[in-house]
Design a protein around this motif. Structure first.
Motif, PDB file in Angstrom:
ATOM      1  N   LEU A 196       0.820  -1.207   0.000  1.00  0.00           N
ATOM      2  CA  LEU A 196       0.000   0.000   0.000  1.00  0.00           C
ATOM      3  C   LEU A 196       0.856   1.261   0.000  1.00  0.00           C
ATOM      4  N   ALA A 197       1.993   1.225   0.668  1.00  0.00           N
ATOM      5  CA  ALA A 197       2.884   2.388   0.674  1.00  0.00           C
ATOM      6  C   ALA A 197       3.398   2.687  -0.738  1.00  0.00           C
ATOM      7  N   ARG A 198       3.699   1.641  -1.493  1.00  0.00           N
ATOM      8  CA  ARG A 198       4.151   1.841  -2.869  1.00  0.00           C
ATOM      9  C   ARG A 198       3.033   2.419  -3.748  1.00  0.00           C
ATOM     10  N   VAL A 199       1.817   1.917  -3.539  1.00  0.00           N
ATOM     11  CA  VAL A 199       0.674   2.456  -4.287  1.00  0.00           C
ATOM     12  C   VAL A 199       0.461   3.924  -3.930  1.00  0.00           C
ATOM     13  N   MET A 200       0.547   4.242  -2.631  1.00  0.00           N
ATOM     14  CA  MET A 200       0.361   5.612  -2.176  1.00  0.00           C
ATOM     15  C   MET A 200       1.423   6.527  -2.779  1.00  0.00           C
ATOM     16  N   ARG A 201       2.645   6.093  -2.793  1.00  0.00           N
ATOM     17  CA  ARG A 201       3.724   6.904  -3.357  1.00  0.00           C
ATOM     18  C   ARG A 201       3.476   7.174  -4.834  1.00  0.00           C
ATOM     19  N   SER A 202       3.177   6.125  -5.600  1.00  0.00           N
ATOM     20  CA  SER A 202       2.962   6.285  -7.036  1.00  0.00           C
ATOM     21  C   SER A 202       1.763   7.191  -7.328  1.00  0.00           C
ATOM     22  N   SER A 203       0.688   7.009  -6.572  1.00  0.00           N
ATOM     23  CA  SER A 203      -0.519   7.809  -6.783  1.00  0.00           C
ATOM     24  C   SER A 203      -0.290   9.277  -6.452  1.00  0.00           C
ATOM     25  N   LEU A 204       0.429   9.533  -5.364  1.00  0.00           N
ATOM     26  CA  LEU A 204       0.672  10.920  -4.973  1.00  0.00           C
ATOM     27  C   LEU A 204       1.629  11.611  -5.931  1.00  0.00           C
ATOM     28  N   ILE A 205       2.604  10.879  -6.457  1.00  0.00           N
ATOM     29  CA  ILE A 205       3.522  11.456  -7.448  1.00  0.00           C
ATOM     30  C   ILE A 205       2.744  11.865  -8.693  1.00  0.00           C
ATOM     31  N   ASP A 206       1.806  11.002  -9.124  1.00  0.00           N
ATOM     32  CA  ASP A 206       0.979  11.348 -10.288  1.00  0.00           C
ATOM     33  C   ASP A 206       0.120  12.577 -10.000  1.00  0.00           C
TER      34      ASP A 206
END
Length: 315
Positions: A196-206
């Motif tokens: 979930l942390a990886r998903v959160m990082r990718s989503s916030l970067i976008d």
């Protein structure tokens, strides 16, 4: 929207039918006779035949499949071969352990993943981001049963802060029962928090690369204000989707953890039923878990379609 719902419901029904066929077929090819396991290999043939007839094991496979599905739809999960009680009662008893365990694990997952993923996104390519990505890779790679045993060694054996296993029951009090779920919940939450942390990082970067973020910055908002008031809210949409699926996975993925900590939950019940060849228990619980995953995915798709009309036009 009605056409979209009809298509999604048809897809859901087809998925459940295919899943039920696969589960039933796999259970059928497993070696061993439940009647012989219950009565022993030295039991008389007429006694074995009577027990098979009592549980309906002497009927053809298509007839048993139809009876199982019909009962499942009506809420009748069958009768356990080993315990001779309705499977629904066994499931209801074990859910009082598995549901709180999954809920606590999901809470820990969110509390760890969201701030950690946001920190990595706002410090992209910096030391914090690199360290967090390395840590999450380890969290995904480490088997949760090994991490569970490490937690037991550190917090139960060495420090004696938490129990190593067992469950006293909710009747013993909220804190004694809750203490026994802390280590299992942490062991379950580690890999899920890493994902979930990886998903959160990718989503916030976008989200930080969108035009509305640049507009907000041009109006004089600081980077932290833009993240908190604009980007974070939009970045949480895919995170919520993964969270919904993770809850179903946490409920279904407790077999190993519940056996490591000797918790009387659904996972341990499935493990015991497999060793005892109690196929009706295994079939019904696995089907329940599959249905929960499919239904959660269906609800997420419907919620997305209600918010974004473009998805309805693509279906």
């Amino acid at each position: 929207m009605l056409v979209y719902l009809a298509k999604r419901l048809a897809s859901l029904a087809a998925t459940l039918v295919i899943a039920s066929l696969v589960i039933f077929a796999v259970m059928e090819v497993l070696p061993g006779d439940p009647a012989e396991i219950m009565l022993g290999t030295n039991a008389r043939p007429d006694t074995l035949a009577a027990l098979r007839a009592d549980f309906g094991l002497d009927r053809p496979a298509p007839e048993r499949y139809a009876a199982w599905v019909a009962g499942f739809v009506q809420g009748d999960l069958g009768r356990s071969y080993t315990y001779s009680v309705p499977v629904g009662e066994l499931v209801a008893q074990r859910l009082w352990v598995s549901l709180p365990l999954a809920a606590i694990s999901l809470l820990l997952t969110v509390l760890i993943a969201v701030p950690v993923g946001a920190l990595a996104a706002t410090r992209r390519n910096g030391p914090a981001d690199v360290g967090i990505m390395a840590a999450t890779q380890v969290g995904i790679a480490v088997p949760n049963f090994w991490f569970a045993m490490l937690l037991v060694f550190v917090f139960a054996v060495s420090l004696r802060l938490l129990p190593a296993g067992g469950f006293p029951g909710w009747g013993a009090g909220l804190w004694p029962a809750g203490r026994s779920l802390i280590l299992p919940a942490v062991a379950l939450a580690l890999p899920q928090a890493s994902i979930l942390a990886r998903v959160m990082r990718s989503s916030l970067i976008d989200a930080l690369g969108e035009d509305y973020v640049r507009t907000a910055r041009a109006k004089g908002l600081s980077r932290s204000e833009v993240v908190r008031r604009h980007a974070l809210r939009n970045a949480l949409i895919p995170v919520l989707t993964i969270m919904g699926l993770q809850f179903s996975f946490l409920l279904a993925g407790t077999i190993i953890i519940e056996n490591v900590f000797f918790l009387p939950g659904l996972g341990r019940l499935v493990f015991q039923a497999i060793t005892q060849r109690d196929l009706i228990v295994v079939k019904s619980i696995v089907m329940l878990l599959v249905a929960s995953v499919v239904i959660v995915n269906f609800l997420v798709e419907v919620a997305y379609a209600a918010v974004d009309p473009r998805l309805r036009r693509r279906a």
